[in-house]
Enzyme design. Sequence first.
Site, PDB file in Angstrom:
ATOM      1  N   HIS A  72      67.076  29.278  55.932  1.00 50.81           N
ATOM      2  CA  HIS A  72      67.613  30.574  55.519  1.00 50.81           C
ATOM      3  C   HIS A  72      68.486  30.497  54.553  1.00 50.81           C
ATOM      4  O   HIS A  72      70.250  30.818  55.019  1.00 50.81           O
ATOM      5  CB  HIS A  72      66.583  31.336  57.025  1.00 50.81           C
ATOM      6  CG  HIS A  72      67.123  32.628  55.589  1.00 50.81           C
ATOM      7  ND1 HIS A  72      66.104  32.898  54.632  1.00 50.81           N
ATOM      8  CD2 HIS A  72      67.774  34.015  55.706  1.00 50.81           C
ATOM      9  CE1 HIS A  72      66.434  33.852  53.919  1.00 50.81           C
ATOM     10  NE2 HIS A  72      67.067  35.043  54.748  1.00 50.81           N
TER      11      HIS A  72
ATOM     12  N   CYS B  91      62.731  37.188  57.315  1.00 52.10           N
ATOM     13  CA  CYS B  91      63.151  36.021  56.452  1.00 52.10           C
ATOM     14  C   CYS B  91      63.221  35.028  57.834  1.00 52.10           C
ATOM     15  O   CYS B  91      63.124  33.961  57.077  1.00 52.10           O
ATOM     16  CB  CYS B  91      64.801  36.399  56.957  1.00 52.10           C
ATOM     17  SG  CYS B  91      65.981  37.388  55.584  1.00 52.10           S
TER      18      CYS B  91
ATOM     19  N   ASN C 188      69.310  35.408  48.172  1.00 49.65           N
ATOM     20  CA  ASN C 188      67.569  35.604  49.597  1.00 49.65           C
ATOM     21  C   ASN C 188      66.351  35.681  48.961  1.00 49.65           C
ATOM     22  O   ASN C 188      66.328  36.536  48.691  1.00 49.65           O
ATOM     23  CB  ASN C 188      68.431  36.264  50.298  1.00 49.65           C
ATOM     24  CG  ASN C 188      67.680  36.641  51.584  1.00 49.65           C
ATOM     25  OD1 ASN C 188      66.686  36.329  51.675  1.00 49.65           O
ATOM     26  ND2 ASN C 188      68.245  36.945  52.478  1.00 49.65           N
TER      27      ASN C 188
HETATM   28  O1  UT7 Z   1      68.001  37.371  54.963  1.00 44.72           O
HETATM   29  C1  UT7 Z   1      67.764  38.779  56.275  1.00 44.72           C
HETATM   30  C2  UT7 Z   1      69.941  38.734  56.844  1.00 44.72           C
HETATM   31  N1  UT7 Z   1      70.181  38.987  55.978  1.00 44.72           N
HETATM   32  C3  UT7 Z   1      71.654  38.513  56.155  1.00 44.72           C
HETATM   33  O2  UT7 Z   1      71.910  37.576  56.334  1.00 44.72           O
HETATM   34  C4  UT7 Z   1      72.863  39.080  55.179  1.00 44.72           C
HETATM   35  C5  UT7 Z   1      73.906  39.190  56.382  1.00 44.72           C
HETATM   36  N2  UT7 Z   1      75.092  40.513  55.880  1.00 44.72           N
HETATM   37  C6  UT7 Z   1      76.019  39.856  54.593  1.00 44.72           C
HETATM   38  O3  UT7 Z   1      74.976  38.276  54.207  1.00 44.72           O
HETATM   39  C7  UT7 Z   1      77.449  40.367  54.211  1.00 44.72           C
HETATM   40  O4  UT7 Z   1      77.498  41.533  55.551  1.00 44.72           O
HETATM   41  C8  UT7 Z   1      77.197  40.917  52.664  1.00 44.72           C
HETATM   42  C9  UT7 Z   1      76.991  40.071  51.548  1.00 44.72           C
HETATM   43  C10 UT7 Z   1      75.357  41.372  52.649  1.00 44.72           C
HETATM   44  C11 UT7 Z   1      78.267  42.160  53.105  1.00 44.72           C
HETATM   45  O5  UT7 Z   1      79.707  41.323  52.997  1.00 44.72           O
HETATM   46  P1  UT7 Z   1      80.574  41.351  54.038  1.00 44.72           P
HETATM   47  O6  UT7 Z   1      81.483  39.775  53.911  1.00 44.72           O
HETATM   48  O7  UT7 Z   1      79.990  41.670  55.530  1.00 44.72           O
HETATM   49  O8  UT7 Z   1      81.003  42.902  53.299  1.00 44.72           O
HETATM   50  P2  UT7 Z   1      81.291  44.437  53.826  1.00 44.72           P
HETATM   51  O9  UT7 Z   1      80.051  44.637  54.190  1.00 44.72           O
HETATM   52  O10 UT7 Z   1      82.426  44.083  54.666  1.00 44.72           O
HETATM   53  O11 UT7 Z   1      82.555  45.035  53.128  1.00 44.72           O
HETATM   54  C12 UT7 Z   1      83.196  44.692  52.482  1.00 44.72           C
HETATM   55  C13 UT7 Z   1      84.132  45.435  51.834  1.00 44.72           C
HETATM   56  C14 UT7 Z   1      83.530  46.723  51.381  1.00 44.72           C
HETATM   57  O12 UT7 Z   1      84.672  47.648  50.922  1.00 44.72           O
HETATM   58  P3  UT7 Z   1      85.507  48.489  51.788  1.00 44.72           P
HETATM   59  O13 UT7 Z   1      85.072  48.672  53.117  1.00 44.72           O
HETATM   60  O14 UT7 Z   1      86.115  47.210  52.865  1.00 44.72           O
HETATM   61  O15 UT7 Z   1      86.386  49.299  50.989  1.00 44.72           O
HETATM   62  C15 UT7 Z   1      82.468  46.953  50.550  1.00 44.72           C
HETATM   63  O16 UT7 Z   1      81.856  48.281  50.315  1.00 44.72           O
HETATM   64  O17 UT7 Z   1      82.946  45.052  49.778  1.00 44.72           O
HETATM   65  C16 UT7 Z   1      82.955  45.949  49.393  1.00 44.72           C
HETATM   66  N3  UT7 Z   1      81.718  46.031  48.732  1.00 44.72           N
HETATM   67  C17 UT7 Z   1      81.376  45.263  47.928  1.00 44.72           C
HETATM   68  N4  UT7 Z   1      81.860  45.189  46.450  1.00 44.72           N
HETATM   69  C18 UT7 Z   1      82.012  44.060  45.814  1.00 44.72           C
HETATM   70  C19 UT7 Z   1      80.602  45.539  49.328  1.00 44.72           C
HETATM   71  N5  UT7 Z   1      79.762  44.969  48.620  1.00 44.72           N
HETATM   72  C20 UT7 Z   1      80.278  44.485  47.261  1.00 44.72           C
HETATM   73  C21 UT7 Z   1      80.146  43.874  46.030  1.00 44.72           C
HETATM   74  N6  UT7 Z   1      81.411  44.450  45.809  1.00 44.72           N
HETATM   75  N7  UT7 Z   1      78.720  43.403  45.680  1.00 44.72           N
END
Ligand code: UT7
Length: 332
Positions: free
Chosen positions: A256, A116, A286
């Site tokens: 970005h 990215c 993205n």
């Molecule tokens: O561009 C390249 C660089 N990439 C980035 O900058 C991306 C960086 N990461 C992110 O933007 C975030 O980490 C995400 C958007 C990918 C995820 O958001 P988060 O707030 O970090 O969520 P998480 O991974 O900590 O997950 C929280 C909860 C989990 O459930 P539990 O374990 O708390 O029960 C996930 O299973 O949300 C759940 N979850 C979802 N729920 C509904 C993960 N994806 C989803 C989803 N819908 N799509």
Amino acid sequence: MTKVKAAITAVNGYVPEDKLTNADLEKIVDTNDEWIRSRTGIEERRILKDPTRASSDLGAAAVKGLLEKSNTAPEDIDMVICATATPDHLFPSTANIISDKCGIKNAWSYDIMAACSGFLYALTTASQFIETGKYKKIIVVGADKMSSIVDYEDRTTCIIFGDGAGAVLLEPNEDGEGILDSVLKSDGSGRAFLHQKAGGSLNPASVQTVQNRDHFIFQEGRTVFKFAVSKMADVSAEIMQRNELSSEDVDWLVPHQANLRIIDATARRMNLDPSKVMINIQKYGNTTNGTIPLCLWEWENKLKKGNNLVLAAFGGGFTWGALYLKWAYDAK
Ligand code: UT7
């Protein structure tokens, strides 16, 4: 005599017509609109559905429009650099294919891969060539068909990415405008948290890699998020500091578009008013190397000659960086 700098003299973008909304994703994976909006800021993305078209088609559409609007003959282009994480092929380069599709016959063309952050790496590279005085017209294009490597069974990644491309024309400038500084970084020890497991020389394609779904994006979102928030903000603060820019001096942040919360954290660290931050993640998600030029394209009419812009990115690798430029023209 003022040193020659590389200025952006035209910008163009291209996104495919088909939209993939949060409501559409609710039908494919276990997710919901509220979760996606509140965690990422994304409402919809554009998808290049035609299986016969690739990143080079997105890039070529952006470049053709760029040549037209800047009244530039394709033969006059000296170099084309394409930043992409989803090349048409491992070789030849996608830049080569874009040049062919656009009638660019007198340029040498190659790709830069920095996930990215690729567009910033490519802009910085191109600016060095302009500063030598030997190159007069360079196109930098960021193009990604992310849908070609997204696993639409993985709710943690399929909600994030979209397809798109943006391109800029760089030309010499001796009036003090152009790319004035950049701070670029990489740390390969972060590769485990965001990568495509198979398809390269480490894990060539096999029945096994396909069965394991190893040709799709793998991301450990929480870890990447933590690094992205701190590193993108750090490097943006660093570029302001070393160019003695106060938050009042910065007219625009061009971040970005990976996650609205990462963008907000960067803007807060720079002490920037939210009205100075370009955000279109809600429409496109993205688009990897497309995000920054797509913002410049959409905001072109608001940009004024002499505006101070800070561009910032974080991506797989890890790679990250910030770039300071003075905008060189008022839109027609
Ligand atoms: O561009 C390249 C660089 N990439 C980035 O900058 C991306 C960086 N990461 C992110 O933007 C975030 O980490 C995400 C958007 C990918 C995820 O958001 P988060 O707030 O970090 O969520 P998480 O991974 O900590 O997950 C929280 C909860 C989990 O459930 P539990 O374990 O708390 O029960 C996930 O299973 O949300 C759940 N979850 C979802 N729920 C509904 C993960 N994806 C989803 C989803 N819908 N799509």
